[in-house]
Design an enzyme around this catalytic site. Structure first.
Site, PDB file in Angstrom:
ATOM      1  N   CYS A  91     -20.949  -2.973   4.139  1.00  0.00           N
ATOM      2  CA  CYS A  91     -20.707  -4.662   3.933  1.00  0.00           C
ATOM      3  C   CYS A  91     -20.178  -5.440   5.049  1.00  0.00           C
ATOM      4  CB  CYS A  91     -20.183  -5.066   2.635  1.00  0.00           C
ATOM      5  SG  CYS A  91     -18.244  -4.654   2.978  1.00  0.00           S
TER       6      CYS A  91
ATOM      7  N   ASN B 281      19.523  15.124  -3.848  1.00  0.00           N
ATOM      8  CA  ASN B 281      19.236  14.251  -2.598  1.00  0.00           C
ATOM      9  C   ASN B 281      20.326  14.856  -1.459  1.00  0.00           C
ATOM     10  OD1 ASN B 281      17.314  12.238  -1.711  1.00  0.00           O
ATOM     11  ND2 ASN B 281      19.148  11.349  -1.268  1.00  0.00           N
TER      12      ASN B 281
ATOM     13  N   HIS C 249       2.055   5.595  -4.153  1.00  0.00           N
ATOM     14  CA  HIS C 249       2.200   4.912  -2.951  1.00  0.00           C
ATOM     15  C   HIS C 249       0.827   5.274  -2.262  1.00  0.00           C
ATOM     16  CE1 HIS C 249       6.724   3.702  -2.713  1.00  0.00           C
ATOM     17  NE2 HIS C 249       5.954   3.185  -3.686  1.00  0.00           N
TER      18      HIS C 249
END
Ligand code: NAD
Length: 231
Positions: A138, A196, A102
């Site tokens: 740019c 978890n 991510h």
């Protein structure tokens, strides 16, 4: 190894979905690529404010869970870490092979010429009122190097996918497994363990489920493997 925001809560970084987590304070809609490209002013006000929870990341320390994973890699017990986290704490702890699927909060890049810049340049420009921040090369728009909802995942995702498919066992730590496509990885592994704090939808197919805090669980695992750890 697959990690999510839950492994870093014990370092003081809130996750998204726990009670009191980031989604209880911010609207998930601000972290989308459509807002960035269609309404950059709004994105840089709201979306960047949301990433403000990582602003003091320089002073945020990894903890025992990150440390144990780094030690396991050194000992040859762990092939790599696929992380959804953008905080860089695995690398701070000494992990070498980390797939940041991510993105990360160290860099930004120009959406036109792809030039990479330090994240701090982006935040400095925004603080100085340059919204959206502009590329010095740019004149294109600079954006954070984190994956927003609607973005394509970085190329390293394919390598991470191959690692998972080839592994004997996937250990998942601190993830609600609600974000696609990363939440498909457990099903693509031969077998997986979940550590978890809360239940996840994927618990039912895991070979072991341990509802425990990452720090306590990994410290226990390390003691079983090696004895006490000093960090
Ligand atoms: P999530 O918020 O959806 O889920 C986190 C899970 O971790 C929850 O199920 C929670 O119960 C569990 N958890 C919380 N503290 C824990 C602990 N101490 N020990 C064990 N489990 C614990 O996060 P996710 O699944 O990673 O997915 C959401 C997205 O969050 C990812 O895309 C990621 O980029 C982003 N995010 C990253 C950070 C970070 O880099 N630290 C922080 C917040 C969000």
């Amino acid at each position: 190894m697959l990690t999510g925001a839950g492994i870093s809560t014990e370092s003081g970084i809130p996750d998204f979905r726990s009670p009191g987590g980031i989604w209880s304070k911010f609207d998930a809609g601000v972290m989308t690529s459509s807002l960035l490209y269609e309404n950059p002013e709004e994105f840089f006000k709201q979306g960047m404010a949301m990433l403000g929870f990582l602003e003091d990341i320089e002073n945020t320390k990894h903890h025992v869970a990150h440390q144990v994973l780094a030690e396991m890699e050194k000992e040859g017990l762990l092939a790599c870490i696929v992380t959804q986290n953008i905080d860089g704490l695995h690398q701070k702890a000494g992990s070498k092979k980390v797939y940041e699927v991510h993105g990360n909060i160290r860099e930004g890049y120009c959406v036109s010429c792809n030039k990479k810049v330090e994240f701090s340049l982006l935040t400095r420009k925004i603080k100085e009122g340059e919204i959206p921040p502009i590329c010095g090369e740019c004149g294109g728009m600079l954006r954070p190097g984190v994956v927003l909802f609607g973005d394509r995942l970085p190329d390293c995702y394919q390598e991470a996918l191959a690692e998972v498919k080839n592994s004997d066992l996937l250990l998942v730590i601190g993830s609600s497994l609600e974000v696609a496509p990363v939440n498909n990885l457990p099903a693509l592994s031969k077998k997986y363990i979940i550590i978890n704090k809360e239940k996840t939808y994927h618990d039912r197919s895991a070979c072991i489920v341990w509802h425990e805090k990452a720090g306590a669980a990994l410290e226990k695992i390390w003691q079983l493997i090696q004895g006490p750890i000093n960090i």
